[in-house]
Design an enzyme around this catalytic site. Structure first.
Site, mmCIF file in Angstrom:
data_model
loop_
_atom_site.group_PDB
_atom_site.id
_atom_site.type_symbol
_atom_site.label_atom_id
_atom_site.label_comp_id
_atom_site.label_asym_id
_atom_site.label_seq_id
_atom_site.Cartn_x
_atom_site.Cartn_y
_atom_site.Cartn_z
ATOM 1 N N MET A 8 31.502 -12.156 14.479
ATOM 2 C CA MET A 8 30.149 -12.555 14.859
ATOM 3 C C MET A 8 30.161 -13.077 16.283
ATOM 4 O O MET A 8 30.867 -14.044 16.591
ATOM 5 C CB MET A 8 29.615 -13.619 13.893
ATOM 6 C CG MET A 8 29.395 -13.109 12.472
ATOM 7 S SD MET A 8 28.878 -14.393 11.303
ATOM 8 C CE MET A 8 30.450 -15.226 10.987
ATOM 9 N N CYS A 55 27.206 -2.701 15.770
ATOM 10 C CA CYS A 55 26.364 -3.647 16.506
ATOM 11 C C CYS A 55 25.153 -2.932 17.104
ATOM 12 O O CYS A 55 25.303 -1.907 17.766
ATOM 13 C CB CYS A 55 27.175 -4.309 17.612
ATOM 14 S SG CYS A 55 26.242 -5.545 18.546
ATOM 15 N N ASN A 95 29.813 -5.139 3.353
ATOM 16 C CA ASN A 95 29.337 -6.255 4.176
ATOM 17 C C ASN A 95 27.811 -6.210 4.186
ATOM 18 O O ASN A 95 27.216 -5.158 4.012
ATOM 19 C CB ASN A 95 29.912 -6.105 5.592
ATOM 20 C CG ASN A 95 29.285 -7.049 6.603
ATOM 21 O OD1 ASN A 95 28.756 -6.607 7.614
ATOM 22 N ND2 ASN A 95 29.345 -8.339 6.346
ATOM 23 N N GLY A 96 27.203 -7.386 4.383
ATOM 24 C CA GLY A 96 25.763 -7.449 4.537
ATOM 25 C C GLY A 96 25.076 -8.244 3.451
ATOM 26 O O GLY A 96 25.019 -7.798 2.305
ATOM 27 N N GLY A 97 24.578 -9.420 3.787
ATOM 28 C CA GLY A 97 23.762 -10.187 2.860
ATOM 29 C C GLY A 97 24.488 -10.847 1.709
ATOM 30 O O GLY A 97 23.845 -11.395 0.812
#
Length: 333
Positions: A17, A99, A210-212
């Site tokens: 990140m 990204c 990945n994600g949430g």
């Protein structure tokens, strides 16, 4: 780290990140979990190869297992950057194909590369050939008007043909126009079933999701359904004890009791002292520690004291002890 050890660590990883997962953040997370895979912020290959920014590769050996994420789209340049990362001792080299920011689009890397899978495959081949560490790709399920059900299987197949063994899939599309990078983390709908189908369709490929994902229980459920790994971002950053505090036992089978939050904070003091001795500021470290007591008694006091005090001239590790003295001490469950 041997390949099988890297594979095991990837069962739970902390997402790269920008502006968050710097070396101080990674060291903090490592004090909570001994096993979870940590990732650098994205470092661009041009910065390393043409810009001479090797200092961006700096990390502490205590961070292992740690992966370097690289951004770029030139195979030769990425090969050189990957070799630099391997020389520095990173356990894995990861290529950013996810990204969505304007800056990475203009540089032809990040999520825009979902539209150029052949180029990504060339980059992967070059990175694998240039150095001995495992190479992985972090991608989206598609961009803009692409149909993920068509795009993602083709993309993964091409990665496998290029010699890649592990893909980390952020289970959202990226909209390259009309949405900001922040909105791209929340607005496009998640499609977890599609990622799970990819594991069934490509059983030889290690696939992480990945994600949430906001809890350790969710991570356990994905692993139980056959995915090889789970990558968590913001939840691990904002509530690190909830995600990482019990991860070593629940995800990795480590029988040792989890570390208490007070002990984690005190374990950071030698790192803080070394940073200050180099001329650094306390806030550079403590800004990553604000969520240590999230959801626990004293969380507000902890955040306030660190937020207000760490910016002051001469602030040092005594601020940590002062804040800890205001918080009820209890052993981790």
């Amino acid at each position: 780290m041997p390949l099988n050890a890297a594979t095991e660590a990837a069962r739970l990883s902390i997402a790269p990140m920008m502006d968050w997962t710097d070396r101080h953040c990674r060291r903090f997370h490592r004090e909570i979990s001994q096993h979870a895979f940590v990732y650098t912020e994205m470092v661009t290959a041009p910065a390393l190869v043409r810009g001479g920014a090797r200092h961006l590769l700096r990390f502490n050996p205590a961070e292992h297992p740690v992966a370097l994420q690289i951004g770029g789209s030139d195979p030769a340049e990425l090969a050189t950057a990957a070799a630099m990362g391997a020389d520095e001792g990173y356990d894995e080299i990861n290529l950013n194909v996810g990204c969505p920011s304007d800056r990475v689009q203009s540089g032809c890397f990040g999520a825009v590369l979902m539209e150029r899978p052949g180029l990504v495959a060339d980059c992967v081949r070059a990175m694998i050939a240039a150095q001995p560490r495992p190479v992985t790709v972090k991608c989206r399920i598609g961009v803009d008007q692409q149909n993920p059900a068509d795009v993602l299987p083709d993309f993964i197949a091409r990665m496998g043909d290029a010699g890649l063994g592990h893909v980390i899939v952020h289970a959202r599309k990226a909209w390259l126009s009309g949405l900001s990078p922040k909105e791209n983390r929340d607005v496009p709908p998640l499609d977890y079933p599609l990622v799970e189908r990819m594991k069934a369709e490509f059983p030889e490929m290690r696939i992480s999701i990945n994600g949430g994902i906001a809890s350790l229980a969710e991570a356990e459920a994905f692993l139980a359904r056959g995915l090889d790994g789970v990558m968590i971002g913001r939840a691990a950053y904002h509530t690190p004890m909830e995600i990482l505090g019990a991860a070593d036992g629940r995800i990795f089978g480590d029988a040792r009791p989890p570390r208490a939050a007070h002990d984690v904070a005190r374990a950071m003091i030698p790192h803080i002292e070394a940073h200050l001795a180099e001329g650094g500021r306390l806030h550079a470290v403590t800004r990553h520690m604000l969520g240590l007591f999230a959801g626990r008694p004293g969380a507000r006091v902890w955040r306030r004291m660190l937020s207000e005090g760490a910016h002051e001239d001469g602030a040092g590790p005594e601020l940590i002890e002062e804040a800890l003295a205001r918080i009820p001490e209890a052993r981790a469950a």
